[in-house]
Motif scaffolding. Sequence first.
Motif, PDB file in Angstrom:
ATOM      1  N   ASN A 132       0.810  -1.226   0.000  1.00 14.54           N
ATOM      2  CA  ASN A 132       0.000   0.000   0.000  1.00 14.54           C
ATOM      3  C   ASN A 132       0.840   1.271   0.000  1.00 14.54           C
ATOM      4  O   ASN A 132       1.755   1.419   0.814  1.00 14.54           O
ATOM      5  CB  ASN A 132      -0.930   0.037   1.212  1.00 14.54           C
ATOM      6  N   ILE A 133       0.501   2.188  -0.915  1.00 19.88           N
ATOM      7  CA  ILE A 133       1.055   3.544  -0.948  1.00 19.88           C
ATOM      8  C   ILE A 133      -0.137   4.486  -0.854  1.00 19.88           C
ATOM      9  O   ILE A 133      -0.912   4.621  -1.797  1.00 19.88           O
ATOM     10  CB  ILE A 133       1.843   3.807  -2.241  1.00 19.88           C
ATOM     11  N   PHE A 134      -0.335   5.117   0.303  1.00 21.43           N
ATOM     12  CA  PHE A 134      -1.532   5.932   0.517  1.00 21.43           C
ATOM     13  C   PHE A 134      -1.361   7.318  -0.112  1.00 21.43           C
ATOM     14  O   PHE A 134      -0.383   8.020   0.151  1.00 21.43           O
ATOM     15  CB  PHE A 134      -1.828   6.079   2.011  1.00 21.43           C
ATOM     16  N   ILE A 135      -2.338   7.706  -0.922  1.00 21.89           N
ATOM     17  CA  ILE A 135      -2.312   9.027  -1.559  1.00 21.89           C
ATOM     18  C   ILE A 135      -3.558   9.850  -1.232  1.00 21.89           C
ATOM     19  O   ILE A 135      -3.709  10.968  -1.715  1.00 21.89           O
ATOM     20  CB  ILE A 135      -2.131   8.911  -3.088  1.00 21.89           C
ATOM     21  N   SER A 136      -4.457   9.298  -0.391  1.00 22.44           N
ATOM     22  CA  SER A 136      -5.655  10.033   0.041  1.00 22.44           C
ATOM     23  C   SER A 136      -6.193   9.369   1.299  1.00 22.44           C
ATOM     24  O   SER A 136      -5.939   8.184   1.541  1.00 22.44           O
ATOM     25  CB  SER A 136      -6.723  10.025  -1.060  1.00 22.44           C
ATOM     26  N   PHE A 137      -6.951  10.135   2.104  1.00 17.15           N
ATOM     27  CA  PHE A 137      -7.582   9.542   3.279  1.00 17.15           C
ATOM     28  C   PHE A 137      -8.609  10.502   3.863  1.00 17.15           C
ATOM     29  O   PHE A 137      -8.644  11.687   3.515  1.00 17.15           O
ATOM     30  CB  PHE A 137      -6.527   9.178   4.334  1.00 17.15           C
ATOM     31  N   ASP A 138      -9.444   9.971   4.770  1.00 17.45           N
ATOM     32  CA  ASP A 138     -10.379  10.802   5.527  1.00 17.45           C
ATOM     33  C   ASP A 138     -10.837  10.006   6.743  1.00 17.45           C
ATOM     34  O   ASP A 138     -10.642   8.789   6.829  1.00 17.45           O
ATOM     35  CB  ASP A 138     -11.582  11.201   4.658  1.00 17.45           C
ATOM     36  N   ILE A 139     -11.452  10.709   7.695  1.00 23.83           N
ATOM     37  CA  ILE A 139     -12.038  10.085   8.878  1.00 23.83           C
ATOM     38  C   ILE A 139     -13.501  10.502   8.939  1.00 23.83           C
ATOM     39  O   ILE A 139     -13.834  11.653   8.639  1.00 23.83           O
ATOM     40  CB  ILE A 139     -11.277  10.482  10.163  1.00 23.83           C
ATOM     41  N   ASN A 140     -14.390   9.549   9.290  1.00 24.70           N
ATOM     42  CA  ASN A 140     -15.814   9.882   9.212  1.00 24.70           C
ATOM     43  C   ASN A 140     -16.241  10.787  10.360  1.00 24.70           C
ATOM     44  O   ASN A 140     -15.500  11.014  11.315  1.00 24.70           O
ATOM     45  CB  ASN A 140     -16.672   8.615   9.122  1.00 24.70           C
ATOM     46  N   CYS A 141     -17.463  11.329  10.229  1.00 23.87           N
ATOM     47  CA  CYS A 141     -17.902  12.407  11.126  1.00 23.87           C
ATOM     48  C   CYS A 141     -18.071  11.947  12.572  1.00 23.87           C
ATOM     49  O   CYS A 141     -18.116  12.786  13.474  1.00 23.87           O
ATOM     50  CB  CYS A 141     -19.189  13.040  10.609  1.00 23.87           C
ATOM     51  N   SER A 142     -18.159  10.654  12.806  1.00 28.25           N
ATOM     52  CA  SER A 142     -18.253  10.148  14.185  1.00 28.25           C
ATOM     53  C   SER A 142     -16.896   9.754  14.739  1.00 28.25           C
ATOM     54  O   SER A 142     -16.801   9.274  15.879  1.00 28.25           O
ATOM     55  CB  SER A 142     -19.198   8.931  14.227  1.00 28.25           C
ATOM     56  N   ASP A 143     -15.840   9.925  13.941  1.00 30.06           N
ATOM     57  CA  ASP A 143     -14.463   9.582  14.332  1.00 30.06           C
ATOM     58  C   ASP A 143     -14.296   8.097  14.634  1.00 30.06           C
ATOM     59  O   ASP A 143     -13.421   7.698  15.411  1.00 30.06           O
ATOM     60  CB  ASP A 143     -14.002  10.395  15.551  1.00 30.06           C
ATOM     61  N   LEU A 144     -15.117   7.258  14.017  1.00 28.58           N
ATOM     62  CA  LEU A 144     -15.038   5.815  14.261  1.00 28.58           C
ATOM     63  C   LEU A 144     -14.282   5.064  13.174  1.00 28.58           C
ATOM     64  O   LEU A 144     -13.696   4.011  13.431  1.00 28.58           O
ATOM     65  CB  LEU A 144     -16.450   5.218  14.391  1.00 28.58           C
ATOM     66  N   ILE A 145     -14.297   5.584  11.952  1.00 30.96           N
ATOM     67  CA  ILE A 145     -13.708   4.872  10.817  1.00 30.96           C
ATOM     68  C   ILE A 145     -12.740   5.775  10.070  1.00 30.96           C
ATOM     69  O   ILE A 145     -13.056   6.923   9.752  1.00 30.96           O
ATOM     70  CB  ILE A 145     -14.790   4.373   9.833  1.00 30.96           C
ATOM     71  N   VAL A 146     -11.554   5.243   9.796  1.00 30.94           N
ATOM     72  CA  VAL A 146     -10.585   5.892   8.908  1.00 30.94           C
ATOM     73  C   VAL A 146     -10.536   5.105   7.613  1.00 30.94           C
ATOM     74  O   VAL A 146     -10.593   3.870   7.623  1.00 30.94           O
ATOM     75  CB  VAL A 146      -9.183   5.929   9.558  1.00 30.94           C
ATOM     76  N   CYS A 147     -10.460   5.822   6.494  1.00 35.86           N
ATOM     77  CA  CYS A 147     -10.337   5.173   5.186  1.00 35.86           C
ATOM     78  C   CYS A 147      -9.222   5.848   4.401  1.00 35.86           C
ATOM     79  O   CYS A 147      -9.122   7.072   4.389  1.00 35.86           O
ATOM     80  CB  CYS A 147     -11.647   5.259   4.412  1.00 35.86           C
ATOM     81  N   ALA A 148      -8.388   5.041   3.739  1.00 38.24           N
ATOM     82  CA  ALA A 148      -7.307   5.570   2.901  1.00 38.24           C
ATOM     83  C   ALA A 148      -7.389   4.961   1.511  1.00 38.24           C
ATOM     84  O   ALA A 148      -7.774   3.796   1.352  1.00 38.24           O
ATOM     85  CB  ALA A 148      -5.946   5.267   3.526  1.00 38.24           C
ATOM     86  N   GLY A 149      -7.025   5.762   0.509  1.00 37.65           N
ATOM     87  CA  GLY A 149      -6.981   5.292  -0.869  1.00 37.65           C
ATOM     88  C   GLY A 149      -5.541   5.091  -1.307  1.00 37.65           C
ATOM     89  O   GLY A 149      -4.653   5.866  -0.944  1.00 37.65           O
ATOM     90  N   THR A 150      -5.307   4.066  -2.114  1.00 39.38           N
ATOM     91  CA  THR A 150      -3.941   3.717  -2.498  1.00 39.38           C
ATOM     92  C   THR A 150      -3.626   4.068  -3.946  1.00 39.38           C
ATOM     93  O   THR A 150      -4.510   4.207  -4.781  1.00 39.38           O
ATOM     94  CB  THR A 150      -3.664   2.218  -2.303  1.00 39.38           C
ATOM     95  N   GLU A 151      -2.335   4.169  -4.192  1.00 36.83           N
ATOM     96  CA  GLU A 151      -1.831   4.227  -5.556  1.00 36.83           C
ATOM     97  C   GLU A 151      -1.923   2.827  -6.153  1.00 36.83           C
ATOM     98  O   GLU A 151      -1.833   1.830  -5.445  1.00 36.83           O
ATOM     99  CB  GLU A 151      -0.376   4.703  -5.523  1.00 36.83           C
ATOM    100  N   LYS A 152      -2.099   2.739  -7.459  1.00 31.24           N
ATOM    101  CA  LYS A 152      -2.167   1.437  -8.108  1.00 31.24           C
ATOM    102  C   LYS A 152      -0.782   0.794  -8.121  1.00 31.24           C
ATOM    103  O   LYS A 152       0.195   1.404  -8.536  1.00 31.24           O
ATOM    104  CB  LYS A 152      -2.688   1.577  -9.529  1.00 31.24           C
TER     105      LYS A 152
END
Length: 401
Positions: A132-152
């Motif tokens: 994984n090479i992370f190039i984007s991310f965010d955390i949801n409004c309840s601060d319960l889930i983090v999500c990251a997007g990867t480079e191909k």
Amino acid sequence: MLFLPALGTVFLTTTMEKIEEQFGNLRIAKRCALNGDPTYLLDIDVSKSVEAESNHLVAVSCSNKSIKVYNRETLHLLREYSGHPGLLNGVRFAHTSENMLFSACSDGTIKCWDIRLATQETVQSFRGYPSNIFISFDINCSDLIVCAGTEKVEEDTFMVFWDARSNTNYACAAKEPLGTYSETHNDDITKIRFHPIKPNLVVSGSTDGLVNVFDINKENEDDALIATCNSNSSVSFIGWSGKDYKQVYCMTHTEGFCWWDLTQIDTEEPMTLLQILDVREVVFIENSNLNYLIGGLYHEKADKLFVVGGTAMGNIHLINCGIDGLSLVGSLPGGHSATVRSFYWNMTDDSLLTGGEDAQLLLWKPGAVERSLVKKASMKIASSVQQQVRVHTPLSNARKS
């Protein structure tokens, strides 16, 4: 016969005139140069929690792999986190605590700091899979889930999810992922944005041209995908808009703009509200030009979506978005001396934060007077940040929305 316009039309006109006046009245209140370092300011975020109302903080990610945290009113430096092993790709404050700050790094980790602690040690870290090479991310409004997007990497592109709830043991090992989505994008996932008020909704944008909306409460990726929209170009920015945030929009690396209405998903009506291949060709700016798009924002009070763009010399343009097209609201010249990379518009006090390739963080306020009129010379550089944006070719066979 006397013609009386509808009250809604009068209200909208008055609101737009007020926003145009407020934006045009913005002046530089504070100017913070990053100690003369020739670095780009990539991303800006401001603390959002209720406790932060009297003591806003601003975090900035930089191309020299550092994160700086400032007092928003004075722009005094409070914390600096350096020594990241890779390029930074976003910085976010938690929604429920102004003291928790998250960042994504290309080394395949998400880190969280407690800015009350005078240490470089993280209080949480989230580890992806080996490739994984992370190039984007965010955390949801309840601060319960983090999500990251990867480079191909080879044929693999992932949206990676973690449980963001903190552990009482600050020395705990890096958290492993809850799971991934891997079937709905086939190229770099350049942006991730959770819904502002619904913690289960997230939208992703990719260099494959697709903007996907997911409900992560569903059991699998196929069921979670509730909408796929096609921008026909590599996606550079995405966001939510409209009342109750039932619309999504995106900008592309070719300076295009797309806007969709998610309420039309299950109807025969088209989802597309507006699609423009190149905003630079349709927005007229007297005595200036538009070289690039920076991002967008939804103004809740006015129920209006705006796009922010700029020039190579640092001028900033605010553009109104309507289903009938785009139109210039106003411009802010004389602040930056190079390309503006990031902004944050605070709708509570109508202030604006901007960061650019001139290594400066600016705070704009209505009617402000800058104490020092000495403008720093441009420190525009050939930074390693350029490695983050690949050259993208037009799509030939992307899925249609």
